[in-house]
Write an enzyme that holds these catalytic residues in place. Structure first.
Site, PDB file in Angstrom:
ATOM      1  N   LYS A  32       0.805  -1.223   0.000  1.00 31.78           N
ATOM      2  CA  LYS A  32       0.000   0.000   0.000  1.00 31.78           C
ATOM      3  C   LYS A  32       0.840   1.277   0.000  1.00 31.78           C
ATOM      4  CE  LYS A  32      -4.278  -1.666   2.140  1.00 31.78           C
ATOM      5  NZ  LYS A  32      -5.267  -1.396   3.199  1.00 31.78           N
ATOM      6  N   ASP A  66     -10.160   3.068   2.128  1.00 33.20           N
ATOM      7  CA  ASP A  66     -10.308   2.399   3.423  1.00 33.20           C
ATOM      8  C   ASP A  66     -11.006   3.289   4.446  1.00 33.20           C
ATOM      9  OD1 ASP A  66      -9.170  -0.071   2.791  1.00 33.20           O
ATOM     10  OD2 ASP A  66      -7.146   0.604   3.275  1.00 33.20           O
TER      11      ASP A  66
END
Length: 278
Positions: free
Chosen positions: A66, A102
Site C-alpha cells: 500500500k 479504506d
C-alpha cells in the site's frame, strides 16, 4: 468485451475481494472479471508494468504494497497522500491514479450506526498502525469532536497525530490511561489485529467502565464477533465488526472503476455468506 480488475498483495489467498466484486458485476449485468494476484515485494515494479501492458482497468492494493506502490503511480489524490497509503488504483490508458477508500469505507459503515451525530462524538482509537492511519485521517477530515489514540508505543501514536490529524483535538494515551477513562467516549475503535483468528481469546482493551450505548467498532471480521465485541455487547454497547469497512472500501473502488453504484447490502450479503460458510 468486459474489463479485468485485480487485487495485488502478498499473500492474497484469504481475500474475499474477488467473490464480492464478481458477484456484483454479475448482479449488475457487467461483463467484467476481478482476479487476485500474489505479488512478491521484489516484483512490485514489474507487476505494475504488467498491469499497464495487460490493460487491467483498475486494481486494489493490499499489504505489503500500500505504501511502496505509490512511487509507481502517476497521480495520487489528496486524502491518499495524507494517509500515506493507496489501496485503489484507476488505470486510464496507462496513467495510474491512486486513491485510498479504506477510511471513507469505514466512515460510511460507522455513520450507518452512529448517524449524523457522529461529528459531535468523542472517539478513542486503539492502535497506531497502517489501518489506524486511514481511519484517523478520515475521522479528522470529518471533524469528530475528539480523537484520542491509545497505543503501546506512545511515540508511534504521537507521530500519527503529528502527521495525520490537523483539525481535531487529540491526545496520546497509554492503554492504562485509556482503560481508566473509557466512560468519556462515545465511540471506541479497535484498529489492531488483537482478537483476530486464531488468537480469538485476546482483547485490545477491557470493556469495564464503558457506558451503555457506546459504539464499539472492530476492524476485524474473522471472527465476525470478537471476544471484545461480545463482552461489550454484554454490558450494553452497540457493536460493529469489520465487514462494513471491507464492503465500504470495495464499493467505493467499484464506483471509481465502473462509474456504477453497487448495492452495498448485496455485497455485504455475499461476504457474510462466505464467512458464515453458506
Amino acid at each position: 468485451m468486459g474489463k479485468l480488475f485485480a487485487l495485488i498483495g502478498h499473500p492474497v489467498g484469504h481475500s474475499l475481494s474477488s467473490i464480492m466484486h464478481n458477484e456484483e458485476f454479475q448482479a449488475l449485468g457487467l461483463p467484467h472479471r476481478y482476479e487476485c494476484f500474489d505479488v512478491d515485494p521484489a516484483n512490485l515494479s514489474k507487476a505494475v508494468e504488467g498491469i499497464k501492458a495487460l490493460g487491467i482497468a483498475g486494481f486494489n492494493v493490499t499489504v505489503p504494497h500500500k505504501v511502496t506502490v505509490m512511487q509507481h503511480l502517476d497521480e495520487i489524490d489528496e486524502e491518499a497522500r495524507q494517509i500515506g497509503a493507496v489501496n485503489t488504483i484507476v488505470n486510464r490508458d496507462g496513467y495510474l491514479i491512486g486513491a485510498n477508500t479504506d477510511g471513507q469505507g469505514f466512515l460510511k459503515s460507522l455513520k450507518d450506526v452512529a448517524g449524523e451525530t457522529l461529528s459531535h462524538m468523542r472517539v478513542l482509537m486503539i492502535g497506531a498502525g497502517g489501518a489506524a492511519r486511514g481511519v484517523a485521517v478520515t475521522l479528522d477530515r470529518y471533524r469528530v469532536r475528539q480523537l484520542d489514540i491509545a497505543n503501546r508505543t506512545l511515540e508511534k501514536a504521537e507521530f500519527l497525530i503529528e502527521k495525520g490529524i490537523q483539525n481535531t483535538p487529540s491526545r496520546v494515551l497509554s492503554f492504562e490511561e485509556a482503560e481508566s477513562g473509557l466512560s468519556e467516549y462515545d465511540v471506541i475503535i479497535n484498529t489492531t489485529p488483537i482478537g483476530m483468528s486464531p488468537n480469538t481469546g485476546e482483547m485490545p482493551l477491557s470493556v469495564n467502565g464503558i457506558n451503555p450505548g457506546t459504539i464499539l467498532a472492530d476492524l476485524i471480521y474473522n471472527p465476525l464477533e470478537t471476544k471484545w465485541l461480545k463482552e461489550g455487547e454484554g454490558i450494553g454497547a452497540v457493536t460493529m465488526n469489520g465487514v462494513g469497512m471491507f464492503v465500504g472500501q470495495g464499493a467505493l473502488a467499484f464506483e471509481k472503476w465502473t462509474g456504477r453504484t453497487p448495492d452495498r447490502g448485496r455485497m455485504r450479503d455475499t461476504v457474510l455468506a462466505r464467512l458464515e460458510g453458506r
